[in-house]
Design an enzyme around this catalytic site. Structure first.
Site, PDB file in Angstrom:
ATOM      1  NE  ARG A  19      -2.216  -1.543   3.226  1.00 49.34           N
ATOM      2  CZ  ARG A  19      -2.784  -1.186   4.694  1.00 49.34           C
ATOM      3  NH1 ARG A  19      -3.922  -0.679   4.871  1.00 49.34           N
ATOM      4  NH2 ARG A  19      -2.323  -1.806   5.446  1.00 49.34           N
ATOM      5  CG  LEU A  21      -0.660   5.479  -4.881  1.00 48.84           C
ATOM      6  CD1 LEU A  21       0.312   6.579  -5.045  1.00 48.84           C
ATOM      7  CD2 LEU A  21      -1.415   5.183  -6.086  1.00 48.84           C
ATOM      8  CE  LYS A  22      -4.373   3.234   3.977  1.00 49.90           C
ATOM      9  NZ  LYS A  22      -5.702   3.660   4.094  1.00 49.90           N
ATOM     10  CE  LYS A 113     -20.786  -0.330  -3.607  1.00 51.18           C
ATOM     11  NZ  LYS A 113     -19.715  -1.275  -3.268  1.00 51.18           N
ATOM     12  CB  SER A 443     -21.896   0.953  15.225  1.00 51.27           C
ATOM     13  OG  SER A 443     -22.213   1.987  14.320  1.00 51.27           O
ATOM     14  CD1 TRP A 571     -19.620  -5.592   0.317  1.00 54.25           C
ATOM     15  CD2 TRP A 571     -20.055  -5.051   2.457  1.00 54.25           C
ATOM     16  NE1 TRP A 571     -20.367  -4.156   0.261  1.00 54.25           N
ATOM     17  CE2 TRP A 571     -20.406  -4.067   1.704  1.00 54.25           C
ATOM     18  CE3 TRP A 571     -20.073  -4.866   3.721  1.00 54.25           C
ATOM     19  CZ2 TRP A 571     -21.293  -2.959   2.116  1.00 54.25           C
ATOM     20  CZ3 TRP A 571     -20.883  -3.969   4.549  1.00 54.25           C
ATOM     21  CH2 TRP A 571     -21.541  -2.860   3.537  1.00 54.25           C
ATOM     22  CG  ASP A 609     -27.105  -4.054  10.183  1.00 50.54           C
ATOM     23  OD1 ASP A 609     -28.364  -3.571  10.154  1.00 50.54           O
ATOM     24  OD2 ASP A 609     -26.258  -4.007  11.124  1.00 50.54           O
ATOM     25  CG  HIS A 704     -22.790   9.469   5.586  1.00 48.17           C
ATOM     26  ND1 HIS A 704     -24.104   9.385   5.382  1.00 48.17           N
ATOM     27  CD2 HIS A 704     -22.322   8.253   5.577  1.00 48.17           C
ATOM     28  CE1 HIS A 704     -24.439   7.983   5.453  1.00 48.17           C
ATOM     29  NE2 HIS A 704     -23.197   7.255   5.473  1.00 48.17           N
TER      30      HIS A 704
HETATM   31  N1  GLN Z   1     -25.514  -1.881  12.665  1.00 46.54           N
HETATM   32  C1  GLN Z   1     -24.332  -1.226  11.665  1.00 46.54           C
HETATM   33  C2  GLN Z   1     -23.761  -0.083  12.501  1.00 46.54           C
HETATM   34  O1  GLN Z   1     -24.675   0.485  12.794  1.00 46.54           O
HETATM   35  C3  GLN Z   1     -24.839  -1.036  10.280  1.00 46.54           C
HETATM   36  C4  GLN Z   1     -23.733  -0.630   9.338  1.00 46.54           C
HETATM   37  C5  GLN Z   1     -24.240  -0.254   8.070  1.00 46.54           C
HETATM   38  O2  GLN Z   1     -25.464  -0.094   7.773  1.00 46.54           O
HETATM   39  N2  GLN Z   1     -23.303  -0.216   7.128  1.00 46.54           N
HETATM   40  O3  GLN Z   1     -22.792   0.301  12.247  1.00 46.54           O
END
Ligand code: GLN
Ligand code: ZN
Length: 764
Positions: A19, A21-22, A113, A443, A571, A609, A704
């Protein structure tokens, strides 16, 4: 004279096997390294990658697959299509990174994406009347550098159709940038005129993955016009149009009617390409045959790849075939060289990018020159390959009789729970939660202290007892905080988890983790996907301990938190020796057991989730039913063990439900929380339009951003939601997990959320 190729690599990764470059980019952004340092690292990475390919005797090696941030962003620069809003920045480097990441005065360009991969590109912003200005200085520099390394490179260019289809119009009503086809083509024509001057006979690889998507039919109408003109602009050059990730039947039929030299097709992820081989025989075009998987990490079964090539050669003359990777090697990790902890057996079944180069070259030798021509080293590699392939087919590490037996009965589990109306009635009776019930997505802040405790435990500097005590402390504080501010349905905070997939992957049988298997996700960011190598099972409960502890601290409902099977699948690197659906069902069984353990322990609300549910959708609509069927069935398998009075929640981050709302409905979760904060109530309307009956938690603020939303703002947002759905059907929550935020932001934001709900309830 045009060059004759045998082996071809669509593109190579650039972030560096360590990594590099990172690291240099991030220290440059922090002001600790100079741009010269960045360039020095970049130059040495390019050389290293060319040499890897040269050593494996690959003869079509790329330039311009390198990028400091993203190839689409580089194309924007090359075409001189920098959006107006960045033109006040004079320094080219500063401008480039401002487009990518934003600065104090500029918001970054959107990122999304790259087809169905986890790579993200920068979305071009275009408008009518745009002016272009070709700048091939980056390409020229790389072209010359490669030559001086003794590599005669092909030039990678993102094709005009893909560039446009991936762009967004910033003027007018219709955001579809394809309406600008007539304007972009002259820019590409100028570009190709310039590329044509780089040498006597330049090879240009034009990447057009858009031609494998649902838009293929519509775009095929533009193919001839585009490529007739580009070929006219670069008469001395050989133009190859390369597609990947699925079949390109519609477009290929058009492309053979243009003066291009050849077409790249993906035979790993687009087996339907086999149906159009005759057009190569008839047109004399070269077929760049993508047979080495650029999307996955398993060793190639050289024997079966060879038969595939021979099957192709039954129709297409051998002289017209080039053996290639299915797509750029950007999407797989670099090399197995640094994997010291990985089980030796499992490791022998893997091929990362560098190992794939050897596979490609061996395959080429076998195909063109025959088995007799192999030198001692190649013969040895061939033998190893056959052994490893055979071993992988029968290994007890992969094949678990218990899982296989359980899978026999899987069909009976592929069904919905009892009718929603019955369930929800008993759930309301059990939990007595009010309309506009408040909760969070799971979380809470992953503070440096939280990370340090996990790290200390992992490297052995604290013991298990101490680790558990400290984690319990974090949970206690988190639960106390939630009670104090008056949240109604609580969570434990997920402090024990580094990542929502890795946490489960590490505890499941059949899933391995590499030490250094990094893949670029965007810019300097990399992910290290789990490797699902064998039958998946759950040796013991994974979350029960923490959830039970958290529930013991409060009278209020504590949601159990699980990651769903589809998300774990999407993933990860998934085994390719059985259908993806089978693997998904196996994961579903494991999560099902966890759901059952949780409910037996008195955890009455369980959230599964499915953050990556939407991104797993195939590129062509014709394949949607297959995906939707197994994705839904997997979700049912893991949730239909829930008793009627156990409430199943799910959460999805993705914000466009328009075309999948029926599937969301069919998932049959009692409550779904979704990301809507940035769209007001527009997104929610889909739920109303489809008379969605179950409960929905549309995020009321954007997690975010570090900004703290005011009570008034959230109140307004809730009232907007109430215009669409009745209070009894709505939950109130932030729009995603809070792990990336700081407590200083989370505390006031959630307090305001609860206050806003109180105000709205008072007025109902
Ligand atoms: N339960 C996860 C969290 O709260 C859900 C994360 C997500 O949606 N990417 O982190
Ligand atoms: Zn989310």
């Amino acid at each position: 004279m045009s060059k004759k190729y045998r082996s071809w690599v669509t593109g190579f990764a650039r972030i560096g096997e360590q990594r590099e470059l990172k690291k240099v980019l991030e220290s440059y952004w922090r002001g600790e390294a100079s741009f010269d340092d960045v360039q020095e690292v970049s130059d040495s990475l390019k050389c290293r990658h060319w040499n890897y390919q040269r050593r494996a005797s690959i003869d079509a090696v790329s330039i311009n697959d390198f990028s400091l941030y993203d190839q689409t962003l580089d194309m924007i620069e090359t075409l001189g299509l920098v959006p107006k809003r960045f033109r006040d920045i004079e320094d080219k480097t500063a401008r480039y990174f401002a487009m990518a990441r934003g600065d104090e005065t500029h918001t970054a360009m959107e990122m999304t994406k790259w087809f169905n991969t986890n790579y993200h590109y920068i979305v071009p912003e275009l408008c009518a009347g745009m002016s272009y200005k070709i700048d091939i200085s980056k390409i020229r520099a790389e072209y010359e550098a490669a030559k001086s390394e003794g590599v005669d490179p092909k030039i990678n260019i993102i094709g005009p159709l893909t560039f446009l289809a991936n762009a967004r119009r910033t003027d007018g009503y219709n955001p579809d940038a394809l309406t600008l086809f007539g304007e972009i083509l002259p820019a590409y024509v100028s570009l190709f005129e310039e590329l044509d001057t780089l040498g006597d006979s330049v090879t240009i690889q034009v990447e057009e993955p858009i031609l494998v998507t649902q838009r293929a039919a519509e775009l095929s109408l533009l193919v001839k016009d585009a490529y007739n003109r580009l070929c006219g602009a670069a008469k001395k050059s050989d133009i190859y149009v390369v597609t990947y990730f699925d079949h390109a039947k519609e477009a290929a039929a058009q492309l053979v009617q243009t003066p291009i030299k050849g077409i790249g097709l993906d035979f790993v992820h687009g087996s339907a390409n086999m149906e159009i081989l005759d057009i190569f025989a008839r047109s004399g075009k070269t077929l760049v045959a993508g047979v080495i998987d650029g999307r996955n990490i398993w060793i190639s079964d050289i024997e079966s790849k060879l038969s595939l090539l021979n099957e192709i050669a039954n129709v297409v003359p051998k002289e017209s075939i080039v053996v290639s990777t299915s797509c750029s090697l950007l999407h797989v990790p670099y090399t197995l060289k640094y994997e010291k902890r990985l089980d030796e057996k499992i490791k022998s079944w893997l091929a990362f990018a560098v190992e794939k180069l050897d596979e490609l070259s061996l395959l080429c030798r076998l195909f063109f020159d025959g088995a007799d021509s192999l030198d001692a080293q190649e013969a040895l590699r061939y033998a190893h390959n056959r052994d490893a392939v055979a071993d992988r087919k029968s290994s007890t590490l992969i094949h678990d009789p218990e899982v296989k037996e359980r899978m026999q009965g899987i069909d009976e589990l592929k069904k919905r729970r009892e009718p929603y109306e019955n369930r929800i009635a008993v759930q309301h009776e059990r939990f007595k939660y009010p309309p506009l019930c408040t909760t969070t997505i799971g979380s809470f802040p992953q503070t440096p202290e939280v990370r340090a405790v996990r790290r200390d435990f992992k490297n052995g500097s604290i013991g298990e007892a101490e680790y558990v005590e400290k984690m319990k402390g974090f949970i206690r504080e988190c639960v106390e905080f939630q009670e104090r501010i008056g949240l109604e349905v609580l969570v434990h905070g997920e402090f024990e988890r580094n990542d929502m997939v890795e946490y489960f992957g590490e505890q499941l049988q059949g899933i391995a983790f590499s030490e250094n298997g990094w893949v670029q996700s965007y810019g300097s960011r990399c992910v290290k996907p789990p490797i699902i190598y064998g039958d998946v099972s759950r040796p013991e409960p994974m979350t029960l301990f923490w959830s039970e502890y958290a529930q013991s601290l409060t009278e209020r409902p504590m949601k159990g938190m699980l990651t769903g099977p589809v998300t774990i699948l999407n993933w990860s690197f998934v085994r390719d020796d059985q259908p993806r659906s089978e693997t998904c069902y196996q994961i579903a069984l494991a999560i099902r057991d966890e759901v059952d353990d949780l409910q037996k322990a008195g955890i009455g609300m369980i959230q599964v989730d499915e953050a990556a549910f939407k991104e797993g959708y195939p590129l062509r609509d014709s394949q949607r039913p297959v995906y939707e069927k197994f994705a839904l069935e997997s979700f049912w398998i893991c949730t239909n063990v829930a008793k009627p009075d156990t409430q199943i929640h799910t959460h999805m981050c993705y914000s466009d439900f328009n075309d999948i709302i029926d599937t969301i409905e069919a998932m049959d979760a009692d409550v779904i929380s979704i990301e809507t904060a940035r769209s007001g109530n527009t997104l929610l309307k889909v739920f109303k339009e489809h008379s969605y009956k179950k409960e929905v938690g549309p995020g009321v603020y954007d997690i975010h951003s570090p900004r703290i939303p005011s009570i008034e703002e959230i109140e307004k947002q809730i009232r907007l939601l109430l215009e669409v759905l009745p209070a009894r059907q709505l939950w109130i929550n932030p729009d995603c997990g809070l792990k990336t935020r700081r407590w200083e932001e989370v505390k006031p934001s959630l307090r305001n959320m609860v206050e806003a709900v109180k105000k709205v309830r008072a007025s109902l």
